[in-house]
Design a protein around this motif. Structure first.
Motif, PDB file in Angstrom:
ATOM      1  N   LYS A  24       9.755  -6.394   2.615  1.00 41.32           N
ATOM      2  CA  LYS A  24       8.711  -6.200   1.774  1.00 41.32           C
ATOM      3  C   LYS A  24       7.263  -6.118   2.382  1.00 41.32           C
ATOM      4  CE  LYS A  24      11.339  -8.853  -1.601  1.00 41.32           C
ATOM      5  NZ  LYS A  24      11.254  -9.915  -2.716  1.00 41.32           N
ATOM      6  N   CYS A  82       7.457   0.566   1.628  1.00 38.32           N
ATOM      7  CA  CYS A  82       8.314  -0.737   1.577  1.00 38.32           C
ATOM      8  C   CYS A  82       8.928  -0.836   0.525  1.00 38.32           C
ATOM      9  CB  CYS A  82       7.386  -2.115   1.950  1.00 38.32           C
ATOM     10  SG  CYS A  82       6.422  -2.053   3.572  1.00 38.32           S
ATOM     11  N   ARG A  83       8.398  -0.680  -0.765  1.00 36.34           N
ATOM     12  CA  ARG A  83       9.236  -1.029  -1.932  1.00 36.34           C
ATOM     13  C   ARG A  83      10.324   0.093  -2.014  1.00 36.34           C
ATOM     14  NH1 ARG A  83       4.407  -1.386  -5.869  1.00 36.34           N
ATOM     15  NH2 ARG A  83       3.783  -3.442  -5.877  1.00 36.34           N
ATOM     16  N   THR A 113       2.822   0.040   1.015  1.00 34.02           N
ATOM     17  CA  THR A 113       3.370  -0.836   0.084  1.00 34.02           C
ATOM     18  C   THR A 113       4.424   0.121  -0.777  1.00 34.02           C
ATOM     19  OG1 THR A 113       1.281  -1.914  -0.291  1.00 34.02           O
ATOM     20  CG2 THR A 113       3.073  -2.317  -1.981  1.00 34.02           C
TER      21      THR A 113
END
Length: 139
Positions: free
Chosen positions: A48, A35-36, A32
């Motif tokens: 995202k 991706c951010r 996560t």
């Protein structure tokens, strides 16, 4: 009476779940975060963590000094063993540069601190010419 044929599993899955399941990143939260930060691209576009991926998507994962290029061949929803995880994608990552693949030189134990000449040689091997240029400007 015939039973309709069903797909063996889901057709899509969240990107962060798949990256963790395929063992490309150590934790789902690391996926996560990547991706951010914009370190993951799907088919050339930033993506995202919650977006769904399907078979055939090309993923590019950027990490320090390296970019991995993988094509999804199988959807995973749970973390599997390494041999099964390798079957879930095709790795199209180019070979690393020769200087990155070679082991760094080591000094003998007990040889003391490196001399100025040895430090400059290490910097050249590591590709840190900027540090050498700064040293020359001071003198």
């Amino acid at each position: 009476m015939s039973v309709p044929e069903q797909a063996p599993g889901p057709q899509s899955v969240r990107l962060d779940v798949w990256l963790w399941s395929a063992r490309l990143l150590p934790t789902r939260s690391a996926a996560t975060t990547a991706c951010r930060a914009g370190h993951v691209r799907r088919n050339g576009e930033p993506v995202k963590a919650a977006q769904r991926i399907t078979v055939g998507d090309e993923l590019r994962l950027r990490s320090p000094g390296r970019e991995r290029i993988v094509v999804v061949t199988r959807i995973l929803t749970k973390r599997v063993g390494a041999p099964l995880a390798r079957e879930a994608y095709e790795d199209h990552t180019p070979e690393p540069a020769p200087q990155l693949a070679a082991a760094p030189p080591r000094r003998e134990r007990g040889a003391g601190r490196p001399t100025k000449r040895e430090r400059r040689q290490f910097d050249r091997l590591r590709g840190r010419e900027d540090r050498l240029a700064e040293a020359d400007e001071e003198h």
